[in-house]
Design a protein around this motif. Structure first.
Motif, mmCIF file in Angstrom:
data_model
loop_
_atom_site.group_PDB
_atom_site.id
_atom_site.type_symbol
_atom_site.label_atom_id
_atom_site.label_comp_id
_atom_site.label_asym_id
_atom_site.label_seq_id
_atom_site.Cartn_x
_atom_site.Cartn_y
_atom_site.Cartn_z
ATOM 1 N N MET B 1 -36.115 -79.886 22.393
ATOM 2 C CA MET B 1 -37.495 -80.369 22.236
ATOM 3 C C MET B 1 -37.528 -81.550 21.284
ATOM 4 N N ASP B 2 -38.453 -82.415 21.518
ATOM 5 C CA ASP B 2 -38.629 -83.593 20.678
ATOM 6 C C ASP B 2 -38.992 -83.192 19.244
ATOM 7 N N LEU B 3 -38.442 -83.928 18.271
ATOM 8 C CA LEU B 3 -38.705 -83.607 16.864
ATOM 9 C C LEU B 3 -40.180 -83.774 16.520
ATOM 10 N N THR B 4 -40.807 -84.831 17.094
ATOM 11 C CA THR B 4 -42.231 -85.062 16.820
ATOM 12 C C THR B 4 -43.065 -83.868 17.246
ATOM 13 N N ILE B 5 -42.758 -83.340 18.450
ATOM 14 C CA ILE B 5 -43.509 -82.183 18.941
ATOM 15 C C ILE B 5 -43.338 -81.014 17.992
ATOM 16 N N LEU B 6 -42.079 -80.849 17.518
ATOM 17 C CA LEU B 6 -41.806 -79.741 16.602
ATOM 18 C C LEU B 6 -42.643 -79.863 15.341
ATOM 19 N N ILE B 7 -42.672 -81.091 14.777
ATOM 20 C CA ILE B 7 -43.420 -81.287 13.522
ATOM 21 C C ILE B 7 -44.900 -81.004 13.741
ATOM 22 N N VAL B 8 -45.456 -81.579 14.826
ATOM 23 C CA VAL B 8 -46.892 -81.386 15.087
ATOM 24 C C VAL B 8 -47.191 -79.915 15.323
ATOM 25 N N LYS B 9 -46.296 -79.258 16.086
ATOM 26 C CA LYS B 9 -46.459 -77.813 16.321
ATOM 27 C C LYS B 9 -46.487 -77.061 14.997
ATOM 28 N N GLY B 10 -45.548 -77.451 14.109
ATOM 29 C CA GLY B 10 -45.479 -76.794 12.802
ATOM 30 C C GLY B 10 -46.770 -76.958 12.048
#
Lengths: 188, 388
Positions: B1-10
């Motif tokens: 998964m894209d890191l940006t998606i991970l951060i926003v999800k977090g």
């Protein structure tokens, strides 16, 4: 035999289906409580808002002076006898020459003490006094005390100040029972 | 998964977690305030403006009370109980779709991320699994206390949850049949237009679900695990300080999650009338990204409006209805709600077969007619001769 006229006839009839379904009754109950939710609250926010308790309220004790500033109390002890809580005690003394402007009659109370822990504010001392010297103020409450040695009120707390004379009047304009002397004067 | 998606999800998960805790905290304040208002009182108003700091004061009190563990209790289970209750309550908030999605562009890539902690296909199944685990918190706590009254409270909680979970699940089945998916987001998406909100297509299912949700949260009128008269206190008789606080807190989180689920499953979730029109108007005037995000924010607010209404409803009911007797509760669960929810499933199935969404209204109409008829034919109250 009927003891009261409030007795209710009890019946254990079968509930109808509408009653068994609970829901109409539940909705009815909810309607009642939501009406109370929007109702104006009758609470008085006591320390901030004070209600005028009327001229019959019995608050802080006061030993009256007359118009010329002489103490009215003659230390007859009738208030102490009338007191059901035995809160009042006094020591009588004879008026010396030159003290005529201080005491109204020949005998006066050298010491006059009320134990505020015992006092039940019944007002019997007020009624017993033949000289109209002791009153319970309708406009001021006894302040809260934290120490035990603050509890016995002597003459310095009780005898009225000449610049703060206590007058009992029924004043419908006063909305609250004030605890400050200045408010009392403004009201009377 | 894209890191940006991970951060926003977090970030989204953290925000949802924070909101859940905040709402649970202030529910305690709201509870006291609503109770006071319903009883013509003022309620807490000393700590802070309108008493708004009251929950903090309560928490401070909880922290400084003696943390007591009975000498005969099994120590680790005793500590585990409130943790379990809290854990399951918090876990269940993760599949609630709070709004549609947020859009943004980063490194020339367009992202669209749903406002939901985890988007899974089996959301409803997950929530039932987690919520039914909640009773273990109570069971473990009541058992570990080594106190007969606590144990009785725990057992009552367990039997109550068993008798309600079946009806809860069955009343949900009808919605799952109509949607054809277990995803909460899909169920919400199904209710896009106002008159297709499940409360209009499933009135009976809604009433059953609502009642069972009350029982699941162990709230009045079904707060049988605790009872001052019979059980001295309840499953938490032996608990003190923040451990008791965790139990009470878990109840309020449960209430929040139940409110969120009632609004998501039956009241269209984040949908509101003319949502698509307003959304497209915003996108046209503010641009695709900003307009969409603003529309999402509006959905978020609308959803929370519904949740707050149901939290209020929970409290409203609590301060209106008296506690049910134990056998009445069992009768209601096993003998009334389970048959009714099965009937609901059958009628919904028949309605789907003949392509008629509002079929379950037939049950409601039949019941109303029966009730009216029974009132009309009600036997006159027997006249008992007065003793003279």
């Amino acid at each position: 035999m009927q003891l009261t006229n409030r007795s209710k006839q009890v019946s254990n009839k079968e509930m109808t289906l509408a009653e068994k379904m609970y829901l109409p009754a539940v909705v009815g109950g909810l309607a009642i409580t939501i009406r109370h939710f929007f109702r104006k609250k009758p609470t008085i926010q006591y320390p901030e808002v004070k209600k005028y308790l009327g001229p019959v309220y019995r608050g802080h004790h006061i030993l009256k002076r007359d118009e010329q500033g002489r103490e009215r109390c003659t230390a007859c002890g009738l208030c102490a006898v009338a007191c059901p809580a035995e809160a009042i005690s006094m020591v009588a003394a004879e008026r010396k020459k030159g003290e005529e402007n201080l005491y109204r009659e020949e005998k006066y109370a050298a010491v006059y003490e009320i134990n505020m822990l015992r006092c039940i504010f019944c007002g019997l001392c007020e009624e017993a006094c033949p000289k109209q010297a002791v009153y319970l103020r309708h406009d001021r409450m006894v302040p809260v005390f934290q120490e035990r040695d603050e509890v016995v009120y002597g003459k310095e707390q009780l005898v009225e100040k000449m610049d703060d004379r206590y007058i009992r009047v029924a004043n419908s304009e006063v909305k609250a029972t004030p605890t400050e002397p200045s408010l009392t004067r403004a009201a009377t | 998964m894209d890191l940006t998606i991970l951060i926003v999800k977090g970030i989204i998960i953290l925000v949802i977690f924070g909101i859940t805790l905040l709402i649970a905290t202030y529910s305690t304040y709201a509870e006291r305030k609503v109770a006071a208002f319903l009883q013509d009182r003022i309620g807490p108003n000393r700590a802070g403006p309108w008493g708004l700091l009251q929950p903090i004061a309560d928490a401070g009190k909880m922290f400084f009370k003696e943390d007591f563990i009975p000498s005969q209790a099994s120590k680790w289970l005793f500590i585990l109980g409130p943790c379990l209750a809290m854990l399951t309550a918090l876990m269940s908030s993760s599949v609630i779709p709070f709004a549609d999605s947020i859009r943004f562009a980063w490194n020339k890539v367009n992202y669209e991320i749903p406002v939901q902690a985890i988007e899974i296909n089996i959301g409803v199944l997950y929530i039932f699994g987690v919520v039914s685990l909640g009773v273990y918190g109570i069971m473990v706590g009541g058992w570990a206390s080594n106190n007969k009254f606590s144990l009785l409270g725990a057992i009552r909680a367990a039997s109550q949850n068993i008798s309600y979970e079946i009806a809860l699940g069955l009343s949900m089945i009808a919605i799952l049949m109509m949607t054809g998916s277990l995803s909460v987001r899909a169920i919400v998406a199904e209710q896009a237009s106002f008159f297709e909100w499940n409360v209009f297509t499933q009135p009976l299912g809604f009433i059953i679900f609502l009642t069972c949700a009350f029982a699941e949260c162990n709230r009045t009128p079904f707060d049988l695990p605790e009872c001052e008269t019979e059980l001295v206190g309840g499953y938490h008789t032996e608990y003190s300080s923040m451990k008791l606080g965790f139990y009470l807190f878990a109840e309020y989180i449960n209430m929040f999650v139940s409110s969120a689920f009632i609004s998501a499953l039956y009241f269209g979730g984040f949908h509101y009338p003319f949502m698509n029109e307003i959304g497209s108007a915003l996108e046209k005037s503010l641009g695709a990204i900003a307009g969409h995000n603003l529309a999402t924010a509006i959905q978020f607010v609308v959803f929370f409006g519904k949740i707050f209404f149901f939290i209020f409803f929970f409290m409203w009911v609590r301060w209106t209805l008296p506690r049910f007797r134990y056998d009445q509760l069992m009768n209601l669960g096993w003998k009334t709600f389970i048959p009714l929810s099965i009937l609901n499933v059958v009628v919904t199935g028949a309605g789907l077969l003949y392509n008629f969404k509002y079929a379950t209204w037939l049950i409601a109409i039949v019941m109303i007619v029966l009730a009216v008829m029974s009132t009309a034919r009600a036997p006159k109250q027997a006249v008992i001769p007065q003793r003279s």
